[in-house]
Design a protein around this motif. Structure first.
Motif, mmCIF file in Angstrom:
data_model
loop_
_atom_site.group_PDB
_atom_site.id
_atom_site.type_symbol
_atom_site.label_atom_id
_atom_site.label_comp_id
_atom_site.label_asym_id
_atom_site.label_seq_id
_atom_site.Cartn_x
_atom_site.Cartn_y
_atom_site.Cartn_z
ATOM 1 N N ARG A 271 -5.612 -40.739 -35.539
ATOM 2 C CA ARG A 271 -4.137 -40.726 -35.650
ATOM 3 C C ARG A 271 -3.756 -39.987 -36.942
ATOM 4 O O ARG A 271 -4.279 -40.342 -38.015
ATOM 5 C CB ARG A 271 -3.650 -42.177 -35.701
ATOM 6 C CG ARG A 271 -2.187 -42.350 -35.965
ATOM 7 C CD ARG A 271 -1.819 -43.833 -36.090
ATOM 8 N NE ARG A 271 -1.801 -44.515 -34.813
ATOM 9 C CZ ARG A 271 -1.688 -45.838 -34.681
ATOM 10 N NH1 ARG A 271 -1.596 -46.612 -35.732
ATOM 11 N NH2 ARG A 271 -1.669 -46.390 -33.478
ATOM 12 N N PRO A 272 -2.869 -38.994 -36.881
ATOM 13 C CA PRO A 272 -2.443 -38.335 -38.124
ATOM 14 C C PRO A 272 -1.798 -39.345 -39.074
ATOM 15 O O PRO A 272 -0.991 -40.169 -38.639
ATOM 16 C CB PRO A 272 -1.401 -37.302 -37.651
ATOM 17 C CG PRO A 272 -1.643 -37.140 -36.185
ATOM 18 C CD PRO A 272 -2.214 -38.435 -35.691
ATOM 19 N N GLY A 273 -2.185 -39.284 -40.343
ATOM 20 C CA GLY A 273 -1.604 -40.196 -41.339
ATOM 21 C C GLY A 273 -2.052 -41.641 -41.190
ATOM 22 O O GLY A 273 -1.434 -42.538 -41.759
ATOM 23 N N HIS A 274 -3.122 -41.858 -40.444
ATOM 24 C CA HIS A 274 -3.620 -43.199 -40.080
ATOM 25 C C HIS A 274 -3.768 -44.134 -41.287
ATOM 26 O O HIS A 274 -4.599 -43.886 -42.163
ATOM 27 C CB HIS A 274 -4.991 -42.996 -39.414
ATOM 28 C CG HIS A 274 -5.447 -44.156 -38.601
ATOM 29 N ND1 HIS A 274 -6.548 -44.082 -37.783
ATOM 30 C CD2 HIS A 274 -4.969 -45.407 -38.459
ATOM 31 C CE1 HIS A 274 -6.726 -45.240 -37.180
ATOM 32 N NE2 HIS A 274 -5.778 -46.055 -37.576
ATOM 33 N N ASP A 275 -3.013 -45.209 -41.330
ATOM 34 C CA ASP A 275 -3.145 -46.198 -42.409
ATOM 35 C C ASP A 275 -4.542 -46.802 -42.393
ATOM 36 O O ASP A 275 -5.073 -47.156 -41.339
ATOM 37 C CB ASP A 275 -2.109 -47.327 -42.224
ATOM 38 C CG ASP A 275 -0.731 -46.942 -42.750
ATOM 39 O OD1 ASP A 275 -0.635 -46.002 -43.563
ATOM 40 O OD2 ASP A 275 0.250 -47.593 -42.337
ATOM 41 N N MET A 276 -5.143 -46.934 -43.591
ATOM 42 C CA MET A 276 -6.523 -47.410 -43.657
ATOM 43 C C MET A 276 -6.635 -48.921 -43.486
ATOM 44 O O MET A 276 -7.388 -49.400 -42.655
ATOM 45 C CB MET A 276 -7.138 -46.975 -45.000
ATOM 46 C CG MET A 276 -8.622 -47.211 -45.107
ATOM 47 S SD MET A 276 -9.591 -46.660 -43.663
ATOM 48 C CE MET A 276 -9.821 -44.942 -43.992
ATOM 49 N N ARG A 277 -5.851 -49.646 -44.271
ATOM 50 C CA ARG A 277 -6.058 -51.109 -44.219
ATOM 51 C C ARG A 277 -4.746 -51.859 -44.464
ATOM 52 O O ARG A 277 -3.967 -51.467 -45.338
ATOM 53 C CB ARG A 277 -7.080 -51.507 -45.290
ATOM 54 C CG ARG A 277 -7.241 -52.989 -45.462
ATOM 55 C CD ARG A 277 -8.366 -53.334 -46.436
ATOM 56 N NE ARG A 277 -8.225 -54.697 -46.893
ATOM 57 C CZ ARG A 277 -8.107 -55.067 -48.162
ATOM 58 N NH1 ARG A 277 -8.149 -54.170 -49.134
ATOM 59 N NH2 ARG A 277 -7.966 -56.333 -48.473
ATOM 60 N N TYR A 278 -4.531 -52.899 -43.673
ATOM 61 C CA TYR A 278 -3.442 -53.847 -43.932
ATOM 62 C C TYR A 278 -4.078 -55.206 -44.214
ATOM 63 O O TYR A 278 -5.055 -55.583 -43.547
ATOM 64 C CB TYR A 278 -2.516 -54.016 -42.719
ATOM 65 C CG TYR A 278 -1.937 -52.756 -42.123
ATOM 66 C CD1 TYR A 278 -1.413 -51.749 -42.930
ATOM 67 C CD2 TYR A 278 -1.877 -52.590 -40.739
ATOM 68 C CE1 TYR A 278 -0.853 -50.603 -42.364
ATOM 69 C CE2 TYR A 278 -1.323 -51.456 -40.169
ATOM 70 C CZ TYR A 278 -0.813 -50.467 -40.986
ATOM 71 O OH TYR A 278 -0.268 -49.347 -40.425
ATOM 72 N N ALA A 279 -3.505 -55.949 -45.179
ATOM 73 C CA ALA A 279 -3.983 -57.308 -45.450
ATOM 74 C C ALA A 279 -2.842 -58.101 -46.069
ATOM 75 O O ALA A 279 -2.201 -57.643 -47.014
ATOM 76 C CB ALA A 279 -5.167 -57.263 -46.413
ATOM 77 N N ILE A 280 -2.608 -59.277 -45.526
ATOM 78 C CA ILE A 280 -1.452 -60.086 -45.936
ATOM 79 C C ILE A 280 -1.887 -61.318 -46.732
ATOM 80 O O ILE A 280 -2.814 -62.016 -46.329
ATOM 81 C CB ILE A 280 -0.706 -60.583 -44.676
ATOM 82 C CG1 ILE A 280 0.007 -59.432 -43.978
ATOM 83 C CG2 ILE A 280 0.234 -61.733 -45.005
ATOM 84 C CD1 ILE A 280 1.472 -59.366 -44.177
ATOM 85 N N ASP A 281 -1.166 -61.535 -47.822
ATOM 86 C CA ASP A 281 -1.297 -62.798 -48.552
ATOM 87 C C ASP A 281 -0.073 -63.646 -48.178
ATOM 88 O O ASP A 281 1.048 -63.338 -48.600
ATOM 89 C CB ASP A 281 -1.313 -62.494 -50.061
ATOM 90 C CG ASP A 281 -1.319 -63.758 -50.905
ATOM 91 O OD1 ASP A 281 -1.150 -64.859 -50.344
ATOM 92 O OD2 ASP A 281 -1.475 -63.638 -52.135
ATOM 93 N N SER A 282 -0.306 -64.687 -47.378
ATOM 94 C CA SER A 282 0.847 -65.471 -46.886
ATOM 95 C C SER A 282 1.036 -66.769 -47.687
ATOM 96 O O SER A 282 1.633 -67.726 -47.186
ATOM 97 C CB SER A 282 0.685 -65.785 -45.398
ATOM 98 O OG SER A 282 -0.446 -66.607 -45.189
#
Ligand code: NAD
Ligand code: TDX
Length: 332
Positions: A271-282
């Protein structure tokens, strides 16, 4: 009875919200407003239709939105164009629905002094490096990458400005990647499950190192109810369940659970511009409002999701050829 308007209630998370609310929160009287775009379907609400009011309409239709909001006490705003890949092909629906649509809702809740909960995404924060020890928190600066996430970020900003400038009674939540029943088969997990059920290979973008923080859709929706009940007006809450997994890990789990080996995996164009990592501190949601996720075993949740797609071929099969033709044209 509290009258609640659910925008986008015929989509993946919105429909699950309706089912969850009917089952767990009998004091709500639900009206759904949904334009039934390619992503929405009355099939998602089949078991709920006789218990709710369903209005087919667009959130950019200010007259309709004004009327419906005047008749309800709370608005939970799920409606959006939601797919990153689509936002790379045609941007206008994202600008129109996600920004103008949210503006239209804000003007009506402002006029009628109604409570709004705005549903958003962790993608507004951009992405993290794979080895970054930090996760997204409520104070992470916005840095969206795609037309989808930048339109969602814009909508969050509008909500914040309407709270501060006009005293609108709104809260915002930014959730990580959801999985579960009724998710459109354009999205990663259902696409791969239905590929195997259809005798096709899994389609992995690039190397599959990208990490997503998975949460079961019912946990997202239980968090939304917690915010409706205990959330502080003007606040933002991040929703996540510590479900970080690389895409290749999820693909390998799907292969294993569906009895296939690695020869069923295709690497396709990234995917063009593909985000590498998401991680949430809830922690804020957990500590301040006492919310906890229930689906803490991802493999079990994934197995149930595979079973759901296996058992509900009638629901997704009519969509499959068109979705795959579109991906094929993009080299994916
Ligand atoms: P979806 O694409 O499955 O459903 C979107 C729904 O909105 C559909 O029913 C569609 O018909 C409706 N809709 C679209 N444009 C409309 C318009 N102009 N007027 C009225 N209705 C319209 O999306 P989803 O995955 O259920 O996402 C719901 C919300 O949750 C979105 O706001 C999305 O940004 C947010 N979100 C999604 C995820 C995820 O993992 N799917 C994660 C975090 C946040
Ligand atoms: O066929 C695929 N192969 C693949 O490797 C597809 C469709 C996706 N992918 C990758 C891209 C992403 O790294 O899988 C990951 C997940 O992709 P999507 O399901 O498209 O989700 P994502 O782009 O992470 O966005 C989702 O989570 C945040 C939702 O679609 C958004 O609405 C939400 O805001």
């Amino acid at each position: 009875m509290t009258k609640i308007l659910v925008t986008g209630g015929a989509g993946f998370i919105g429909a699950n919200f309706v089912h969850y609310t009917l089952k767990n929160k009998p004091d709500y009287k639900i009206t759904v407003l949904d334009a039934l775009t390619y992503a929405g379907s009355k099939n998602n609400l089949k078991a709920a239709m006789d218990k709710i009011t369903f209005i087919e309409g667009d959130i950019t239709d200010s007259e309709l939105v004004d009327k419906l909001i005047s008749e309800n006490e709370i608005v939970v705003h799920f409606a959006a164009e939601s797919h990153n890949d689509n936002s790379l092909l045609d941007q206008w629906p994202f600008i129109n629905t996600n920004i103008i649509g949210t503006y239209t809702i804000l003007q009506a809740v402002r006029k009628h002094e109604k409570r709004l909960h705005h549903i958003s995404t962790d993608e507004v924060c951009g992405d993290l490096e794979l080895d970054d020890p930090n996760k997204f928190t409520e104070s992470t600066p916005y840095n969206p990458s795609s037309p989808y996430s930048s339109a969602k970020a814009s909508s969050d900003m509008l909500v914040r400005a309407w709270v501060r400038s006009f005293g609108v009674k709104a809260t915002i939540s930014n959730c990580s990647n959801n999985y579960g029943p009724y998710q459109h088969i354009e999205k990663m997990i259902p696409r791969q499950i239905t590929n195997l059920l259809f005798g096709q290979k899994l389609k992995l973008y690039g190397l599959g190192e990208n990490v997503r923080d998975w949460i079961h859709v019912d946990d997202h929706n239980s968090a939304v109810h917690t915010i409706l009940e205990k959330g502080k007006i003007g606040e933002t809450y991040l929703i996540g369940a510590n479900g970080e997994k690389s895409n290749i890990e999820v693909f390998n789990l799907i292969l294993k659970m569906m009895g296939k080996d690695n020869s069923w995996l295709d690497h396709v164009k990234d995917r063009p511009g593909h985000d590498m990592r998401y991680a949430i501190d809830s922690s804020k949601l957990q500590k301040e409002l006492g919310w906890k996720p229930t689906f803490t075993n991802f493999e079990e949740g994934l197995a149930n999701t595979i079973d759901w797609y296996r058992d509900n071929q009638w629901w997704w099969e009519p969509l499959k050829a068109k979705v795959e033709a579109k991906y094929k044209a993009q080299g994916q």
